[in-house]
Enzyme design. Structure first.
Site, PDB file in Angstrom:
ATOM      1  N   SER A  86      60.132  27.119  27.702  1.00  0.00           N
ATOM      2  CA  SER A  86      60.511  27.023  27.655  1.00  0.00           C
ATOM      3  C   SER A  86      61.032  26.025  25.972  1.00  0.00           C
ATOM      4  CB  SER A  86      62.005  26.259  28.125  1.00  0.00           C
ATOM      5  OG  SER A  86      62.713  26.976  29.182  1.00  0.00           O
ATOM      6  N   GLY A  87      61.537  26.553  25.037  1.00  0.00           N
ATOM      7  CA  GLY A  87      61.889  25.503  24.404  1.00  0.00           C
ATOM      8  C   GLY A  87      60.702  25.901  22.843  1.00  0.00           C
ATOM      9  N   ASP A 147      71.112  26.694  22.264  1.00  0.00           N
ATOM     10  CA  ASP A 147      70.007  26.989  22.983  1.00  0.00           C
ATOM     11  C   ASP A 147      69.360  26.267  21.720  1.00  0.00           C
ATOM     12  OD1 ASP A 147      68.563  25.663  25.319  1.00  0.00           O
ATOM     13  OD2 ASP A 147      68.192  27.667  25.827  1.00  0.00           O
ATOM     14  N   HIS A 150      68.372  23.029  26.168  1.00  0.00           N
ATOM     15  CA  HIS A 150      67.888  23.184  28.077  1.00  0.00           C
ATOM     16  C   HIS A 150      67.086  22.178  28.513  1.00  0.00           C
ATOM     17  CE1 HIS A 150      66.064  26.614  28.454  1.00  0.00           C
ATOM     18  NE2 HIS A 150      65.512  26.122  28.912  1.00  0.00           N
TER      19      HIS A 150
END
Length: 374
Positions: free
Chosen positions: A319-320, A214, A168
């Site tokens: 995120s990530g 994801d 994402h």
């Protein structure tokens, strides 16, 4: 599974002339490889590797060994019946030259190693500042969106040219990766480098609605030079680590995300230890807040982790980024990337753990993507 072993045996016995053998009878040596974790080898036909071939004859009906053979063959590029054959070669160091990496670095080569610093485990929300160089593989993703800060996601360096992040986080305006950073407010704290992204690939079956799959891989424009503040993390590529359960363990997360829900991002890298919970906990808790969309949402493709009392969690901007745990391999303590920060409901809310994409589950895809490096 027995059929797969029989096929390997048939190829090994009936190959005429032997695969990997020159016309004068000399065995042609293949590229270097590493399998399992901690063992350096060369990719050769299985019949030319007495160690693996003899073990195959003894374990021809062993399903676990069949998995090892498939993984070894994958590491060798799926060439014929080639496997990674252990050698007596001396350990090599991490390379940082212009050779394009198409495999994961090994423990002997230095993946997952950290400089010796004072521990600060009381440590993102509820965490503490990391010490400089604590996590030399952590990355920031830079976007050209015209905002005051270009950094919106994190990532993890796994080779001199590859960074893992969340699917994402892949956007058209994702332009570069920053490595070696610590304090975003000053350039004197650490020697960071910004490297343009040459290619970005999200897992092809990523489902945005339930967050499954994801995970993504970034290909850098050039190799990064390894230093004390820039090194790759290890990946759980061995059969043992691929299948290991981390439930009840306490891995680390780190990042520059918001320090509270609705708050501002951190300028300094922060870290936190959180417990891994069973996926059933996430399945139950997300159903209570109407965020469970189907059964596969919390299958083995994800890890569930967080403090159920609330107050400690990753948040927007993390995120990530990495979920990391230490492992003793070949009598050396190394850090492994076991999860990628994916999503939650808000940040650090009570009874709502975070969800992380499992690198164990997506290991074959990662290895295939490395082989496809331009």
């Amino acid at each position: 599974m027995k059929l797969e072993l029989s096929v390997f045996l048939m190829i090994a016995y009936l190959a005429t002339p032997m695969l990997g053998q020159l016309n004068d009878g000399r065995v042609s040596r293949g590229p270097s490889c590493q399998f399992p974790v901690g063992k350096i080898g060369e990719c050769v036909d299985i019949k030319n590797c007495a160690f693996v071939f003899n073990e195959l004859k003894m374990r021809r009906n062993d399903s676990n060994f069949a998995k090892e053979l498939r993984a070894s063959n994958l590491i060798c590029g799926r060439v014929g019946s080639h496997v990674c054959c252990p050698t007596d070669s001396k350990p090599v160091k991490l390379v940082d030259d212009d050779e394009i990496p198409r495999r994961l670095p090994t423990v002997e080569e230095g993946c997952g190693s950290k400089p010796k610093i004072k521990k600060s485990f009381k440590t993102i929300i509820g965490g503490r500042r990391s010490r400089k160089s604590s996590w030399p593989w952590i990355a920031l993703l830079g976007y050209s969106d015209g905002s005051s800060s270009p950094f919106k996601c994190g990532g993890t360096l796994i080779t001199a040219r590859h960074v893992i992040t969340a699917a994402h986080c892949i956007k058209d305006n994702l332009m570069f990766v920053r490595l070696g950073e610590y304090n975003l407010m000053t350039d004197s704290e650490a020697q960071h480098v910004d490297i343009p992204i040459a290619k970005k690939v999200a897992y092809p079956h990523y489902t945005r609605r339930n967050g499954r799959g994801d995970i993504a891989l970034l290909y850098l424009e050039r190799n990064v030079q390894f230093t004390n503040t820039i090194k790759p993390i290890c990946m759980p590529s061995s059969p043992t680590l691929r299948t290991k359960s981390y439930v009840s363990s306490n891995p680390f997360v780190a990042g520059w995300g918001r320090t509270r829900e609705g708050g501002d991002p951190s300028n300094v890298l922060r870290e936190l230890r959180i417990p891994v919970l069973s996926n059933e906990v996430c399945r139950t808790q997300y159903a209570k807040v109407n965020r469970k969309f189907n059964e596969e949402q919390f299958d083995n493709a994800v890890l569930c982790a967080g403090v159920l009392s609330g107050g400690k969690d990753t948040c927007y901007g993390d995120s990530g980024g990495p979920l990391m745990i230490s492992e003793m391999v070949s009598n050396q303590m190394r850090y492994y990337l076991i999860g990628v920060v994916s999503y939650s409901v808000g940040c650090a809310r009570p009874e709502i753990p975070g969800v992380y994409s499992s690198t164990q589950y997506f290991m074959d895809w990662v290895l295939e993507m490395l082989l496809d490096t331009p």
